[in-house]
Structure formats: C-alpha cells, structure tokens
Design an enzyme around this catalytic site. Structure first.
Site, mmCIF file in Angstrom:
data_model
loop_
_atom_site.group_PDB
_atom_site.id
_atom_site.type_symbol
_atom_site.label_atom_id
_atom_site.label_comp_id
_atom_site.label_asym_id
_atom_site.label_seq_id
_atom_site.Cartn_x
_atom_site.Cartn_y
_atom_site.Cartn_z
ATOM 1 N N GLU A 145 0.887 -1.235 -0.058
ATOM 2 C CA GLU A 145 0.062 0.030 -0.022
ATOM 3 C C GLU A 145 0.910 1.220 0.097
ATOM 4 O O GLU A 145 0.582 2.181 -0.700
ATOM 5 C CB GLU A 145 -0.947 0.109 1.277
ATOM 6 N N CYS A 171 -12.586 1.667 -16.242
ATOM 7 C CA CYS A 171 -13.115 3.160 -16.216
ATOM 8 C C CYS A 171 -11.763 4.120 -16.315
ATOM 9 O O CYS A 171 -11.483 4.831 -15.389
ATOM 10 C CB CYS A 171 -13.553 3.221 -14.819
ATOM 11 N N CYS A 222 -17.046 2.110 -21.412
ATOM 12 C CA CYS A 222 -18.236 1.917 -20.652
ATOM 13 C C CYS A 222 -18.790 0.596 -21.377
ATOM 14 O O CYS A 222 -19.734 0.071 -20.577
ATOM 15 C CB CYS A 222 -18.874 2.972 -20.989
ATOM 16 N N CYS A 251 -18.312 -2.227 -19.199
ATOM 17 C CA CYS A 251 -17.937 -2.100 -17.727
ATOM 18 C C CYS A 251 -19.265 -2.351 -16.952
ATOM 19 O O CYS A 251 -20.233 -2.611 -17.084
ATOM 20 C CB CYS A 251 -18.161 -0.506 -17.391
ATOM 21 N N CYS A 304 -24.417 3.688 -13.558
ATOM 22 C CA CYS A 304 -23.583 4.849 -13.720
ATOM 23 C C CYS A 304 -24.276 5.811 -14.804
ATOM 24 O O CYS A 304 -24.930 5.900 -15.630
ATOM 25 C CB CYS A 304 -22.299 4.262 -14.639
#
Length: 315
Positions: free
Chosen positions: A36, A182, A189, A192, A198
């Site tokens: 991370e 995205c 799209c 997606c 969305c």
DNA sequence: AACCCGTGGGC
DNA sequence: TGCCCAAGGGT
C-alpha cells in the site's frame, strides 16, 4: 441494497481481475501494508517489476525493517520517489511490533493516512470498509456525475456502495475496474460491470474535473568538489529528497571551477535546470568524499545520478 | 483546501 | 514531444 451490482462486480473480478498480484495472495499484514505504501502515487507495474520483492527479501519482517539503518531502507527505495514514504515506513517499524487492525490506530502511524488505513483494514484484516484511491475516486465521480466532489461526499458514497459481505474482493475489483475499464481517457463503458448504475457513462470524461498544473523552471548551479579523486556529496536534510545523498547546490560557482555541462530533470511541480561545475580542492572541506564505486552504495536521486553520468562522460 | 513531495508509464 | 497521471500523506 446493490445486491445485484455486488454480484456483477464479484463475477467480473473472478473473470477479469488481476488475481495474481503478490500482495493479494498473502495474509501477512506487513507485506500488504508495504504494498500500500509503495503503491501510493506509483503505478503497479513499477512496484511489481522493480521494488516489492527485493524489498521483502531484504526486510522480510517489520522487526527486521525497524532494526535496519534508515540509509539501508532508502537504498532499497532509491528511484521509487516520494522518499518520505521510506522514512515513515521505517519509523512505523520502530514504533510497533505488529500492525494494529483498527482504522483509528492505523491512521495514527506516520505515513498511514485515511486511505491506507482503510486499505490495510480491508486487505489485511478483512474489515467491511471501502477504500478511496485514484481509481475508486474516478469511478465514484462518474457513477454520480460529480465534477469536483468533497472528500466527505466521496466517503459517504463509498460507504454506501461497499460490499460488506466480501469487502476484500470488492475493493480489489473496484481498483481493477478503474485501472482497466474506467480509464481517465477513453473509458470502456460498453464492457463495464458498473454501467447499469452509472449516471456519467454518456460523457464520462467530464467527471471528475481535470487537474491543471503549473510547471515553473528553476535554475541551479551544481558544484562537484573533488579531492584525491573522490567526489563530495552531502546527505539532504529538508523535505525534498530527504535522506538522500547529493551534490552541492551553490549560488555562484568557484571562480577556478570548470564548466562540465547541463543536466535537466522534470518533477511534478517544477522543472530543474542544472549547470554543473567541477572544482579541485587542495584541502578537504567539511563534507564526505566518495569514489564512483562508493557512490553506488549510497541512495541518490535521479538528478544526482544524471550528474554522475555527466561527470563520467566528460572524464 | 491547496500545495509540496519523485519518478516513470503511456499516449 | 510534452502532457497527464499513478493503490496519497503531511502540512
């Protein structure tokens, strides 16, 4: 709520997610935390190919990391950028024997902000909380047609949407969707898994607002002091390139110095233009001197690496 | 909230 | 090429 969407996301993840990333296949909290921190503002490819595994081999545990000198940690971090991350990582390793699982405790540790605290909680301790990094932010903005959202609003939406049954795969999936579908420009799209919910898919690139950056140019004179075939370097102390070794920057080069050439480097917020000069010392100054071989063992920044190359090319 | 903090990928 | 941007944190 969102039962169908969660199912679609989970199915997409099993089919198309980046399931083989090493930090997704360990239960060791330290390894997840390390990933991370390395991945903050840094692309997966860079961390995966050059830093993650070597760092773990050198510092296999939080204990070994905390016991190591900061210079050793910085050497492993060399070239990765944002060196305060290495300093804070090392500091945290000296503060705790084990990573806490509570977000409130995690966020108290240096170098762990709200996002990283949530990520460690979700990925190392399987808590039902959302994460909020670049990919997720962009997705949420598009889902709700947000051009310039506040952090508060984004977190509200994230907590509303998170899959509390399988938060690990949900959060990983959201990042993968952001990284592969995205996209900032030319998002896909039509394939997606979130397209059903969305609101922004008609004009996705309107959300969120693009950042505009100023990139001023700074001029610097760099002086390489030489004494008995060794070069003078000092360890930086400020916030910029903290802890790394580098050559001296001077307002006016010594009049007896020799002009070597120019080195340029582009940072996020400014462009650096360095004129490099060589100066032969008669007596050693109060700095440390290193041979070229010895410099290889120090952690130095890209600019100073370029300066060394210029020096070698002109010898 | 806005700015500083590095480097490299990708187009 | 030049530009945007990346698993953000600290101040």
């Amino acid at each position: 709520m969102y039962r169908k969407t969660h199912q679609t996301i989970q199915e997409w993840y099993q089919q198309s997610g980046r399931l083989d990333l090493p930090w997704r296949n360990t239960d060791e909290a330290y390894y997840i935390y390390l990933s991370e921190v390395m991945l903050q503002q840094t692309q997966v490819k860079t961390v995966l190919e050059r830093y993650y595994i070597p760092f773990i081999e050198r510092f296999p545990s939080l204990k070994s990391l905390g016991e190591a000198p900061l210079d050793d940690v910085l050497k492993m971090w060399e070239g990765l950028g944002y060196y305060n991350r290495a300093k804070n990582l090392h500091k945290t390793a000296t503060l705790v024997d084990e990573l806490p699982s509570d977000i409130e405790e995690l966020i108290k540790l240096p170098g762990i902000g709200k996002n990283t605290a949530h990520a460690v909680a979700a990925f190392a301790f399987h808590q039902p909380v959302p994460i909020m990094e670049a990919n997720v932010k962009r997705i949420l903005c598009r889902l709700h047609q947000l051009i310039k959202p506040t952090e508060k609003r984004l977190w509200e939406i994230a907590y509303d949407l998170v899959d509390k049954v399988n938060p690990f795969d949900y959060n990983q999936a959201m990042m993968d969707i952001g990284a592969t579908i995205c996209l900032p420009r030319n998002p896909k799209c039509e394939i997606c898994p979130l397209s059903d919910i969305c609101k922004g898919k008609e004009e996705p690139e309107r959300y969120p607002e693009k950042k505009k950056r100023m990139v001023p140019t700074r001029e610097q004179n760099i002086l390489i002091r030489i004494y008995e075939d060794k070069l003078s370097l000092t360890q930086r102390e400020g916030k910029f390139l903290h802890g790394l070794w580098g050559f001296e920057s001077v307002k006016i080069p010594e009049c007896a110095s020799e002009y070597l050439g120019e080195v340029t480097h582009v940072y996020t917020h400014f462009k650096l233009n360095c004129k490099v000069y060589l100066y032969y010392e008669h007596t050693p100054e109060h700095s440390d001197y290193f041979s070229v071989d010895e410099i290889q063992k120090l952690a130095i920044s890209k600019v100073d690496e370029k300066i060394v190359k210029l020096f070698l090319a002109t010898m």
